[in-house]
Design an enzyme around this catalytic site. Structure first.
Site, PDB file in Angstrom:
ATOM      1  N   LYS A 220       0.990  10.158  18.461  1.00 56.93           N
ATOM      2  CA  LYS A 220       1.708  10.096  17.188  1.00 56.93           C
ATOM      3  C   LYS A 220       1.329   8.837  16.436  1.00 56.93           C
ATOM      4  O   LYS A 220       1.312   7.779  17.065  1.00 56.93           O
ATOM      5  CB  LYS A 220       3.212  10.090  17.486  1.00 56.93           C
TER       6      LYS A 220
ATOM      7  N   LYS B  91       2.250   6.085  20.862  1.00 55.80           N
ATOM      8  CA  LYS B  91       2.920   6.056  19.565  1.00 55.80           C
ATOM      9  C   LYS B  91       2.561   4.743  18.888  1.00 55.80           C
ATOM     10  O   LYS B  91       2.841   3.667  19.415  1.00 55.80           O
ATOM     11  CB  LYS B  91       4.434   6.171  19.751  1.00 55.80           C
TER      12      LYS B  91
HETATM   13  C1  PBG Z   1      12.319   7.120  16.392  1.00 54.48           C
HETATM   14  C2  PBG Z   1      11.296   7.973  15.763  1.00 54.48           C
HETATM   15  C3  PBG Z   1      10.547   7.749  14.597  1.00 54.48           C
HETATM   16  C4  PBG Z   1       9.815   8.901  14.384  1.00 54.48           C
HETATM   17  C5  PBG Z   1      10.105   9.770  15.416  1.00 54.48           C
HETATM   18  N1  PBG Z   1      11.000   9.171  16.275  1.00 54.48           N
HETATM   19  C6  PBG Z   1      10.552   6.609  13.675  1.00 54.48           C
HETATM   20  C7  PBG Z   1       9.949   5.326  14.040  1.00 54.48           C
HETATM   21  O1  PBG Z   1       9.481   5.110  15.161  1.00 54.48           O
HETATM   22  O2  PBG Z   1       9.984   4.460  13.179  1.00 54.48           O
HETATM   23  C8  PBG Z   1       8.917   9.144  13.216  1.00 54.48           C
HETATM   24  C9  PBG Z   1       8.755  10.568  12.823  1.00 54.48           C
HETATM   25  C10 PBG Z   1       8.143  10.795  11.499  1.00 54.48           C
HETATM   26  O3  PBG Z   1       7.703   9.880  10.779  1.00 54.48           O
HETATM   27  O4  PBG Z   1       8.087  11.963  11.134  1.00 54.48           O
HETATM   28  N2  PBG Z   1      11.863   5.961  16.987  1.00 54.48           N
END
Ligand code: PBG
Length: 322
Positions: A246, A193
């Site tokens: 992601k 991520k």
């Molecule tokens: C929580 C989380 C996030 C997303 C999914 N889980 C936000 C982040 O990490 O800032 C992002 C999902 C999206 O942008 O659709 N940590």
């Protein structure tokens, strides 16, 4: 003699016969934002077509999705109360816990995945506990996640999806779930991520923008590819059943590399900013939205993703209803 690839593009029937990748509705997961307070329900400006839902509305949405062939939902909670240590995240009667129970009761065939993170529950908006120096305390944050995960498990969730990017959380979750009698509960880890600008609209939707600093000390540096494979390998070693890359579009090379290197199921998250870009362009008439959605989903299938988490799931299913 020349070879003529156009022979196999001549008719829709022939093109369908030789098509290499297809989108399967049963491999799409629709994210749902669920609010604790009714007043927080409603549209999200930056994500046209996506709503924040009450628990009752989320149940109705899960039922509607399942009728369209979308059998997976990913839950995000928007609590009434935020504080420094995310206490409402592990409330057994918190918004996600209630949503899990209600959806499993109304739509037992729906696979309910719960995103596991602290950022929607902390007043500072970080994914972990902030120490006295303003740094994220990894191990204290993992302890909190474990505590919350056990309440999701007790509520009957099908898959837990830790998205915080703390080190060692998959192992801690696996051990705690096993000890608590949930050895059959799967973990889908947000493994690779990245610290991405493409989460912007999500943070508006969930009210989870960090109040100071950014997420670069825990989410990955966009310049890195080898490190993604290392992160994924670590999560598999720690017990992740499914690993995730992601965001999606800007990281298709990582999806492909992961597909080639590992044999576990791979999920890709087509994130909020990717949704918003496409919606904005199509609202302006700058591109054909339907075709751009199809092409986007095709890119994930081609890159080798098994599971696609996308805000387009419902729309895609409705348009392709049989
Ligand atoms: C929580 C989380 C996030 C997303 C999914 N889980 C936000 C982040 O990490 O800032 C992002 C999902 C999206 O942008 O659709 N940590």
């Amino acid at each position: 003699m020349i070879y003529r690839p156009r022979r196999l593009r001549r008719t829709p029937g022939i093109r369908a016969l030789v098509r290499e990748n297809r989108i399967h509705l049963e491999r799409l997961i629709q994210p749902l934002f669920v609010v604790e307070r009714d007043v927080d329900a409603g549209p999200i400006d930056s994500m046209p077509g996506i709503l924040r839902l009450t628990v009752d509305q989320a149940v109705a949405e899960a039922v509607a999705l399942s009728k369209l062939g979308i059998r997976g939902v990913l839950l995000f909670g928007i609590p009434a109360h935020k504080d420094a240590t995310a206490t409402s995240n592990y409330d057994p009667d918190g918004v996600v816990q209630r949503a899990i129970r209600a959806i499993k009761q109304a739509a037992p065939q729906t696979t309910v995945v719960a995103d596991l993170c602290n950022c929607e529950y902390t007043d500072h908006g970080h994914c972990g506990i902030v120490d006295e120096y303003g740094l994220i305390d990894n191990d204290a944050s993992v302890e909190l996640l474990v505590k919350t995960a056990l309440t999701y498990a007790a509520a009957g969730v099908d898959i837990i999806a830790p998205s915080d990017m703390m080190d060692g959380r998959v192992l801690a979750l696996r051990n705690a779930l096993d000890e608590d009698g949930h050895s059959n509960l799967a973990i889908m880890a947000y493994s690779a991520k990245y610290a991405s600008a493409f989460y912007g609209p999500f943070r508006e939707a969930a009210g989870s923008t960090p109040q100071f600093g950014d997420r670069r000390t825990y989410q990955m540096d966009p310049g890195n590819a080898r490190e993604a494979l290392r992160e994924i390998a670590l999560d598999i070693d720690e017990g992740a059943d499914i690993v995730m890359v992601k965001p999606g579009l800007a990281y298709l090379d990582i999806v492909r590399a992961a597909r080639d290197a590992f044999d576990v199921p791979i999920a890709v998250y087509n994130v909020s900013g990717e949704y918003s870009m496409l919606k904005a362009a199509s609202a302006n008439g700058w591109l054909d939205g339907d075709r751009a959605i199809d092409e986007t989903l095709d890119s994930f299938a081609r890159a080798g993703a098994d599971i696609i988490i996308t805000y387009f799931a419902k729309e895609y299913a409705a348009r392709n209803a049989r």
